[in-house]
Design an enzyme around this catalytic site. Structure first.
Site, PDB file in Angstrom:
ATOM      1  N   GLY A  11      59.891   8.106  72.189  1.00  0.00           N
ATOM      2  CA  GLY A  11      61.060   7.270  71.933  1.00  0.00           C
ATOM      3  C   GLY A  11      62.044   7.167  73.075  1.00  0.00           C
ATOM      4  N   ASN A  13      62.206   4.814  75.306  1.00  0.00           N
ATOM      5  CA  ASN A  13      62.657   3.409  75.364  1.00  0.00           C
ATOM      6  C   ASN A  13      63.642   3.124  74.232  1.00  0.00           C
ATOM      7  OD1 ASN A  13      61.263   1.645  77.535  1.00  0.00           O
ATOM      8  ND2 ASN A  13      59.677   3.047  76.825  1.00  0.00           N
ATOM      9  N   MET A  89      52.202   2.224  68.098  1.00  0.00           N
ATOM     10  CA  MET A  89      50.793   2.283  68.483  1.00  0.00           C
ATOM     11  C   MET A  89      49.832   1.503  67.574  1.00  0.00           C
ATOM     12  SD  MET A  89      51.035   3.875  71.245  1.00  0.00           S
ATOM     13  CE  MET A  89      49.370   4.360  71.695  1.00  0.00           C
ATOM     14  N   ARG A  90      50.379   0.702  66.667  1.00  0.00           N
ATOM     15  CA  ARG A  90      49.465  -0.059  65.803  1.00  0.00           C
ATOM     16  C   ARG A  90      49.555  -1.555  66.067  1.00  0.00           C
ATOM     17  NH1 ARG A  90      47.257   3.454  62.977  1.00  0.00           N
ATOM     18  NH2 ARG A  90      48.440   5.386  63.067  1.00  0.00           N
ATOM     19  N   ASN A 106      57.209  -6.489  72.838  1.00  0.00           N
ATOM     20  CA  ASN A 106      56.619  -5.192  73.169  1.00  0.00           C
ATOM     21  C   ASN A 106      56.805  -4.884  74.646  1.00  0.00           C
ATOM     22  OD1 ASN A 106      55.010  -2.820  72.772  1.00  0.00           O
ATOM     23  ND2 ASN A 106      53.243  -3.898  73.628  1.00  0.00           N
ATOM     24  N   HIS A 108      54.891  -2.745  77.821  1.00  0.00           N
ATOM     25  CA  HIS A 108      53.580  -2.169  78.150  1.00  0.00           C
ATOM     26  C   HIS A 108      53.585  -1.670  79.598  1.00  0.00           C
ATOM     27  CE1 HIS A 108      49.278  -1.570  77.814  1.00  0.00           C
ATOM     28  NE2 HIS A 108      49.164  -2.108  79.025  1.00  0.00           N
TER      29      HIS A 108
HETATM   30  C1  GRF Z   1      55.814   3.223  76.989  1.00  0.00           C
HETATM   31  O1  GRF Z   1      55.081   3.540  78.144  1.00  0.00           O
HETATM   32  C2  GRF Z   1      55.583   1.785  76.596  1.00  0.00           C
HETATM   33  O2  GRF Z   1      55.374   0.963  77.692  1.00  0.00           O
HETATM   34  C3  GRF Z   1      54.344   1.883  75.732  1.00  0.00           C
HETATM   35  O3  GRF Z   1      54.513   3.087  75.017  1.00  0.00           O
HETATM   36  C4  GRF Z   1      55.302   3.990  75.778  1.00  0.00           C
HETATM   37  C5  GRF Z   1      56.405   4.509  74.924  1.00  0.00           C
HETATM   38  O4  GRF Z   1      57.159   5.450  75.596  1.00  0.00           O
HETATM   39  N1  GRF Z   1      54.168   0.743  74.878  1.00  0.00           N
HETATM   40  P1  GRF Z   1      58.464   6.093  74.959  1.00  0.00           P
HETATM   41  O5  GRF Z   1      58.050   6.747  73.663  1.00  0.00           O
HETATM   42  O6  GRF Z   1      59.463   5.004  74.767  1.00  0.00           O
HETATM   43  O7  GRF Z   1      58.886   7.085  75.997  1.00  0.00           O
END
Ligand code: GRF
Length: 186
Positions: A11, A13, A89-90, A106, A108
């Site tokens: 988490g 982000n 992740m889904r 999203n 990535h």
């Molecule tokens: C990030 O690398 C994002 O790009 C990907 O999942 C990861 C999540 O990271 N979709 P965090 O849990 O926000 O650190």
């Protein structure tokens, strides 16, 4: 602008979005965090910021349809203007995507369309790329294949996988905030 964030893991982000909201940099109201795992660290972050967590523990549903149904009902009830996936992740099913057209975003860790799916950093490293990056994109029914909104690249030549992650994280946080600002303005 009311938003929902969805996550499955650490988490960071999500935390960056919370920080930017708290400081007033982002003018959004985070209505809820939705997670698909009861042990996701993102739940602790939500608590810290006084944001409601909705835990739909994927493992406790008999099948995917039941889980998807409950997720859809929750999203409809929350009725956010935008939904931000932050390490969720889904794959979202087509009904959910159809309910929120161009409103699910999203992030990535690669320069899409290169290296979609899992382990994107490791894939770029294995492929001996000289650069990789971060992509923020709209979500469609595919895996990391929706329309690209923003991308930022950085050099990875000579870096270990761990070092790539260290460079990547702050770029992710910055690019997500920048994109959210752009989206709420437009
Ligand atoms: C990030 O690398 C994002 O790009 C990907 O999942 C990861 C999540 O990271 N979709 P965090 O849990 O926000 O650190």
């Amino acid at each position: 602008m009311q938003v929902v964030v969805m996550a499955s893991g650490t988490g960071t982000n999500f935390k960056a979005i919370c920080d930017a909201t708290k400081s007033g940099e982002l003018d959004i109201d985070i209505k809820a965090l939705i997670v698909d795992k009861s042990d996701a660290n993102a739940i602790n972050i939500a608590k810290e910021y006084g944001i409601k967590s909705i835990v739909l523990n994927y493992k406790s549903y008999e099948n995917r349809a039941d889980y998807d149904q409950e997720l859809e009902e929750n999203l409809i009830k929350l009725n956010p203007d935008l939904i931000f996936l932050a390490g969720y992740m889904r794959i979202l099913n087509r009904e959910i995507i159809a309910k929120f057209p161009q409103r699910i975003i999203n992030i990535h860790p690669s320069l899409l369309p290169k290296f979609p799916g899992l382990h994107a950093v490791e894939q770029a490293y294995e492929a001996k790329e000289t650069q990789t990056g971060v992509t923020v994109h709209y979500v469609n029914e595919g895996v990391d294949s929706g329309e690209i909104i923003n991308q930022e690249s950085f050099a990875i030549e000579g870096l270990s996988v761990e070092q790539i992650y260290q460079r990547l994280k702050p770029i992710e946080h910055r690019l997500y905030i920048k994109t959210i600002k752009q989206l709420i303005k437009g």
